[in-house]
Write an enzyme that holds these catalytic residues in place. Structure first.
Site, PDB file in Angstrom:
ATOM      1  N   LYS A 193      53.868  37.523  -5.407  1.00 22.46           N
ATOM      2  CA  LYS A 193      55.513  37.856  -6.406  1.00 22.46           C
ATOM      3  C   LYS A 193      55.890  38.615  -7.481  1.00 22.46           C
ATOM      4  O   LYS A 193      56.441  39.002  -7.794  1.00 22.46           O
ATOM      5  CB  LYS A 193      54.942  36.508  -7.632  1.00 22.46           C
ATOM      6  CG  LYS A 193      55.110  34.878  -6.789  1.00 22.46           C
ATOM      7  CD  LYS A 193      54.642  33.789  -7.869  1.00 22.46           C
ATOM      8  CE  LYS A 193      53.542  32.420  -7.111  1.00 22.46           C
ATOM      9  NZ  LYS A 193      53.519  31.306  -7.781  1.00 22.46           N
ATOM     10  N   ASP A 228      49.738  24.310 -10.804  1.00 24.53           N
ATOM     11  CA  ASP A 228      50.713  23.150 -11.956  1.00 24.53           C
ATOM     12  C   ASP A 228      50.968  21.665 -10.639  1.00 24.53           C
ATOM     13  O   ASP A 228      51.092  20.959 -11.808  1.00 24.53           O
ATOM     14  CB  ASP A 228      52.100  23.703 -10.647  1.00 24.53           C
ATOM     15  CG  ASP A 228      52.074  24.348  -9.459  1.00 24.53           C
ATOM     16  OD1 ASP A 228      50.980  24.097  -8.663  1.00 24.53           O
ATOM     17  OD2 ASP A 228      53.137  25.142  -9.205  1.00 24.53           O
TER      18      ASP A 228
END
Length: 495
Positions: A193, A228
């Site tokens: 990312k 997550d």
């Protein structure tokens, strides 16, 4: 006068009846026009994207087998089956304030969760942006910046008094590839990312955060490193005692579930912990394509992707890829003369140009002339379309998204069955595809009905669980702190 009133009444009734009849006629005309817009793709395309009950049953059986292999030995399956070291679900009796730090990209968030012991919760949060220079600098500079922002959050919400802060437990959601060793330790495998901060890869990210906290003299205790998906399940568990599965269906996809610790043979877990949430990492399911109905379009998407040969299940059901699959089908149909009168569109032929968000707009169009679809095609691809063209594009989107929903349902069916919770289970779900894509949830529910029958399928409840990476991380911190306090008190109690 009476005759006049009676005449007026009869006239009114007649007018009302005529109005109602006209309304029914208009509805019938509308329904007829909508029905005419319900076109089908060529038979080979229709059959290519059809997922039958038998297909789903094969997927369920194969996934359960792969889950068992993944629990037995490391590398024994395409499914990583990673123990989260989260052994307990919230009881609703937790009290106190807890922090969460959610680092998943250039924007990150700090959140505080206040629990009242009666399943009530209050949250406050603040977002921060990481400068590019920090993202690509050093690990020390990155974690110092994060802790500075954490301190600013505590000041903004008046959680600091004279720079003295009551030590709060913190759950750290770190959405990068990590080899997790315990509840509060894990090694960064590699940055993604756009991050490349030196000195972090191969290091324990919790230790890096704790070192920065010491440099800043902030008395915060990092009690949990959080995935997550696990956070999504735990966030829902705050108010739902029967939430045993977590699911993300968005840009990417993953699932987790509560497993008996004794079944995780590959990892030594605390003897006192009966259960553990297992992070399945199901995006890489069936890498060898033994049961998934992979089409030539899926193969093209896989070849064009940055991780060729991997995450094939994710590439068939997640928002990152659905638009590209639909685009490839539409391009073929136009080449074959079935769509747009055989006219080619250079814009449509651009890789990744057809977003999954366009599919959502297309399937949500309720108009007879399909005006929203016309707008999508013209504004993004400069395509002049007939109503038939628009209906055919919608049918392509329906085929691609319905297949994704049914494959997702098969995955959920496997996980709930493996968890032994088919009699009653809440599945906590987050992600834009499930939350926002028209009819996706209904198609998943129908998939479960086809698999298990209406009665058993009703025992599996999809419940939305927003903010798993924030609220869920704080919930994990709360549970970890509660059980740590219980463990500290145990010797005194025994005496």
């Amino acid at each position: 006068m009476a005759g006049a009133r009676q005449g007026a009444l009869i006239t009114g009734l007649a007018l009302g009846a005529a109005t109602a009849a006209y309304g029914i006629y208009q509805y019938a005309v509308l329904h007829s026009k909508l029905a005419r817009n319900r076109v089908r793709c060529p038979a080979n395309i229709e059959s290519m994207f059809r997922v039958t009950r038998d297909d789903m049953k094969k997927i369920v059986a194969f996934m359960i087998d792969e889950m068992c292999k993944g629990l037995e030995t490391a590398g024994g399956s395409d499914l990583k089956m990673i123990p989260s070291y989260v052994h307990y679900l919230p009881t609703g009796k937790e009290t106190g304030k807890f922090l969460a730090l959610d680092l998943g990209g250039s924007n990150f968030r700090v959140l505080t969760l206040k629990l009242d012991g009666r399943a009530g919760a209050e949250t406050q949060s603040e977002k921060f942006v990481i400068p590019q220079a920090i993202m690509t600098g050093t690990a020390e500079a990155l974690f110092d910046f994060i802790v500075e922002c954490l301190e600013q959050f505590l000041v903004d919400f008046q959680l600091l008094e004279g720079h003295k802060f009551e030590k709060l437990p913190l759950g750290f959601t770190f959405s990068f590839p990590v080899d997790q060793h315990s509840l509060n330790s894990g090694t960064l495998i590699q940055w993604t990312k756009g991050f490349s901060a030196s000195g972090a890869e191969g290091q324990d990210v919790v230790a890096l955060l704790e070192a920065a906290l010491r440099r800043r003299q902030l008395a915060v205790n990092v009690v949990a490193l959080v995935n997550d998906t696990v956070g999504t399940q735990m966030a829902r568990c705050l108010t739902d005692r029967e939430c045993f599965v977590g699911l993300i269906l968005g840009t990417g996809t993953n699932a987790c579930y509560l497993e008996k610790s004794g079944r995780v043979a590959k990892t030594r877990l605390p003897a006192s912990a009966e259960d553990v949430i297992v992070n399945i990492e199901w995006g890489d399911f069936d890498r060898k394509r033994e049961v998934l109905p992979v089409t030539r379009y899926d193969s093209i998407v896989d070849t064009e992707s940055v991780n060729k040969g991997q995450q094939i299940f994710e590439k068939m059901i997640s928002g990152m890829y659905l638009g590209e699959i639909a685009r490839l089908v539409c391009v073929d149909l136009s080449v074959e003369g079935e769509l747009f009168g055989g006219r080619r569109s250079p814009n449509l032929e651009q890789q990744w140009a057809f977003k999954t968000a366009f599919m959502s707009e297309i399937e949500a169009d309720p108009s007879v002339s399909l005006d929203a679809i016309d707008a999508v095609l013209w504004e993004n691809f400069q395509i002049h379309s007939s109503v038939h063209d628009r209906a055919l594009v919608r049918r392509v989107c329906e085929l691609v998204s319905t297949r994704a929903a049914r494959l997702s349902a098969a995955g959920v069916g496997a996980v709930v069955t493996k968890a032994g919770r088919l009699h009653s289970c809440t599945v906590a779900v987050d992600g834009s595809v499930f939350q926002l894509y028209p009819h996706f949830e209904e198609r998943m529910r129908q998939g479960l009905v086809d698999l298990f029958g209406r009665r058993d399928a009703a025992n599996v409840r999809f419940k939305r669980s927003a903010d798993g990476s924030g609220l869920g991380a704080a919930a994990i911190a709360a549970v970890a702190a509660d059980h740590a306090a219980t463990a500290r008190a145990a010797p005194a109690t025994q005496r």
